[in-house]
Motif scaffolding. Structure first.
Motif, PDB file in Angstrom:
ATOM      1  N   LEU A   1       0.827  -1.201   0.000  1.00 31.81           N
ATOM      2  CA  LEU A   1       0.000   0.000   0.000  1.00 31.81           C
ATOM      3  C   LEU A   1       0.866   1.258   0.000  1.00 31.81           C
ATOM      4  O   LEU A   1       0.610   2.208  -0.759  1.00 31.81           O
ATOM      5  CB  LEU A   1      -0.924  -0.014   1.218  1.00 31.81           C
ATOM      6  CG  LEU A   1      -2.072   0.994   1.231  1.00 31.81           C
ATOM      7  CD1 LEU A   1      -2.992   0.784   0.040  1.00 31.81           C
ATOM      8  CD2 LEU A   1      -2.859   0.871   2.532  1.00 31.81           C
ATOM      9  N   ILE A   2       1.897   1.271   0.822  1.00 35.30           N
ATOM     10  CA  ILE A   2       2.793   2.433   0.873  1.00 35.30           C
ATOM     11  C   ILE A   2       3.507   2.610  -0.462  1.00 35.30           C
ATOM     12  O   ILE A   2       3.608   3.724  -0.992  1.00 35.30           O
ATOM     13  CB  ILE A   2       3.812   2.277   2.017  1.00 35.30           C
ATOM     14  CG1 ILE A   2       3.103   2.329   3.377  1.00 35.30           C
ATOM     15  CG2 ILE A   2       4.888   3.362   1.939  1.00 35.30           C
ATOM     16  CD1 ILE A   2       3.997   2.008   4.546  1.00 35.30           C
ATOM     17  N   ALA A   3       3.998   1.511  -1.028  1.00 32.50           N
ATOM     18  CA  ALA A   3       4.702   1.591  -2.309  1.00 32.50           C
ATOM     19  C   ALA A   3       3.777   2.048  -3.427  1.00 32.50           C
ATOM     20  O   ALA A   3       4.210   2.698  -4.378  1.00 32.50           O
ATOM     21  CB  ALA A   3       5.300   0.227  -2.652  1.00 32.50           C
ATOM     22  N   THR A   4       2.493   1.716  -3.308  1.00 37.70           N
ATOM     23  CA  THR A   4       1.521   2.108  -4.333  1.00 37.70           C
ATOM     24  C   THR A   4       1.150   3.577  -4.217  1.00 37.70           C
ATOM     25  O   THR A   4       1.099   4.300  -5.214  1.00 37.70           O
ATOM     26  CB  THR A   4       0.246   1.247  -4.203  1.00 37.70           C
ATOM     27  OG1 THR A   4       0.577  -0.121  -4.468  1.00 37.70           O
ATOM     28  CG2 THR A   4      -0.820   1.700  -5.188  1.00 37.70           C
ATOM     29  N   LEU A   5       0.900   4.041  -2.993  1.00 41.77           N
ATOM     30  CA  LEU A   5       0.389   5.396  -2.791  1.00 41.77           C
ATOM     31  C   LEU A   5       1.478   6.450  -2.752  1.00 41.77           C
ATOM     32  O   LEU A   5       1.242   7.594  -3.166  1.00 41.77           O
ATOM     33  CB  LEU A   5      -0.432   5.444  -1.497  1.00 41.77           C
ATOM     34  CG  LEU A   5      -1.646   4.492  -1.434  1.00 41.77           C
ATOM     35  CD1 LEU A   5      -2.360   4.637  -0.101  1.00 41.77           C
ATOM     36  CD2 LEU A   5      -2.602   4.772  -2.588  1.00 41.77           C
TER      37      LEU A   5
ATOM     38  N   LEU B   1       7.813   7.847   0.106  1.00 41.47           N
ATOM     39  CA  LEU B   1       7.663   7.406   1.486  1.00 41.47           C
ATOM     40  C   LEU B   1       8.110   5.955   1.633  1.00 41.47           C
ATOM     41  O   LEU B   1       8.694   5.577   2.661  1.00 41.47           O
ATOM     42  CB  LEU B   1       6.203   7.554   1.934  1.00 41.47           C
ATOM     43  CG  LEU B   1       5.877   7.135   3.374  1.00 41.47           C
ATOM     44  CD1 LEU B   1       6.688   7.961   4.362  1.00 41.47           C
ATOM     45  CD2 LEU B   1       4.381   7.289   3.637  1.00 41.47           C
ATOM     46  N   ALA B   2       7.869   5.152   0.609  1.00 39.46           N
ATOM     47  CA  ALA B   2       8.300   3.747   0.641  1.00 39.46           C
ATOM     48  C   ALA B   2       9.818   3.657   0.739  1.00 39.46           C
ATOM     49  O   ALA B   2      10.355   2.860   1.528  1.00 39.46           O
ATOM     50  CB  ALA B   2       7.793   3.020  -0.600  1.00 39.46           C
TER      51      ALA B   2
ATOM     52  N   ASN C   1      11.134  -1.467  -0.946  1.00 37.33           N
ATOM     53  CA  ASN C   1      11.533  -1.421  -2.356  1.00 37.33           C
ATOM     54  C   ASN C   1      10.293  -1.452  -3.241  1.00 37.33           C
ATOM     55  O   ASN C   1       9.641  -2.494  -3.362  1.00 37.33           O
ATOM     56  CB  ASN C   1      12.435  -2.618  -2.673  1.00 37.33           C
ATOM     57  CG  ASN C   1      13.012  -2.539  -4.082  1.00 37.33           C
ATOM     58  OD1 ASN C   1      12.560  -1.742  -4.906  1.00 37.33           O
ATOM     59  ND2 ASN C   1      13.993  -3.371  -4.362  1.00 37.33           N
ATOM     60  N   PRO C   2       9.933  -0.319  -3.883  1.00 44.56           N
ATOM     61  CA  PRO C   2       8.737  -0.307  -4.728  1.00 44.56           C
ATOM     62  C   PRO C   2       8.800  -1.303  -5.883  1.00 44.56           C
ATOM     63  O   PRO C   2       7.775  -1.872  -6.282  1.00 44.56           O
ATOM     64  CB  PRO C   2       8.684   1.139  -5.250  1.00 44.56           C
ATOM     65  CG  PRO C   2       9.449   1.931  -4.254  1.00 44.56           C
ATOM     66  CD  PRO C   2      10.541   1.011  -3.782  1.00 44.56           C
TER      67      PRO C   2
END
Length: 265
Positions: free
Chosen positions: A149-153, A157-158, A164-165
């Motif tokens: 979720l963090i990598a997506t939004l 921040l990720a 690692n996105p």
């Protein structure tokens, strides 16, 4: 109870709805519909592989879908735009699969079943594979939910959170391959992406949090599957496309109610 083909069809539809509904949220958030198309269209080539080497359809489709997912990820950093790459891969894989399937000697193949699904012929083995696949997808998403979720939004921040996105992107792409293998029997290669994005898009109208959206997407997908089977039996229409039509109707209702709510506000 599982001797009843309608019960098996309903359970297969629900299992597929669980897998597609959960992952479909990330497909919508990341705008990965074309990724889904490319992976799903390659599934026909997986059918040809399964028939040629006398392995299960799930194994053939899963192997080709996994290969396509890895290929998409590897090509993502190329010079061509992503949509161009995916367009070439999606339609080339579909065309190659259709040609290859027809060239396999000694096989009588119902292409409609692979293109649009044939959930009414689901066996106990198919049902087990669908629900095992749905369970694996659900467990992976449960374990990786926060990071994905963090990598997506917010990729920045990720990185700050040492997430690692690209790794999360790879996980989503691999899960797409699993959904393709699971959903092939229910809605077919041409309609898998629709089952991923339509319930999730409809759920977004009602959800206030990402978790709510995932739950609503699963519910809408399940309702579409059961409603589609029912309507198809009543009208004598193909089940896979009818499931998508029911999902599209739910999306239309959600859109209209959302617009009316905005006007009222």
């Amino acid at each position: 109870m599982l001797d009843d083909f309608l019960v098996r069809a309903a359970l297969a539809g629900l299992g597929t709805a669980v897998a597609a509904g959960l992952l479909g949220c990330f497909v919508v958030w990341r705008r990965m519909a074309y990724f889904g198309d490319a992976t799903a269209h390659a599934a026909i080539l997986g059918v040809a592989l399964a028939l040629a080497f006398d392995i299960t359809i799930f194994a053939g489709v899963g192997l080709i879908a996994l290969t396509m997912a890895l290929l998409i990820t590897a090509m993502a950093s190329g010079r061509e735009s992503v949509d161009t790459q995916l367009g070439v891969l999606a339609h080339s894989a579909l065309a190659l699969g259709l040609v290859t399937v027809t060239l396999i000697p000694g096989q009588r193949i119902d292409l409609d079943a692979y293109l649009f699904g044939d959930v009414l012929t689901v066996t106990r083995t198919d049902l087990a594979v669908i629900w095992i696949g749905a369970a694996i997808i659900g467990l992976v998403l449960w374990h990786q939910w926060a990071a994905m979720l963090i990598a997506t939004l917010n990729p920045d921040l990720a990185h700050a959170a040492k997430i690692n996105p690209r790794k999360q992107q790879l996980i989503i792409t691999l899960l797409l391959a699993a959904v393709v293998a699971v959903a092939m029997k229910v809605v077919g290669a041409l309609l898998i992406t629709a089952l991923l994005i339509i319930p999730a898009a409809a759920a977004r109208r009602y959800a206030r949090t990402p978790e709510q959206m995932a739950v609503f997407a699963v519910g809408i997908g399940g309702l579409s599957a059961l409603g589609g089977i029912r309507v198809a039996l009543m009208l004598d229409t193909p089940v896979g496309p009818t499931i998508i039509c029911v999902a599209a109707a739910i999306f239309a209702v959600s859109t209209i109610t959302d617009q009316l709510r905005r006007i009222g506000a």
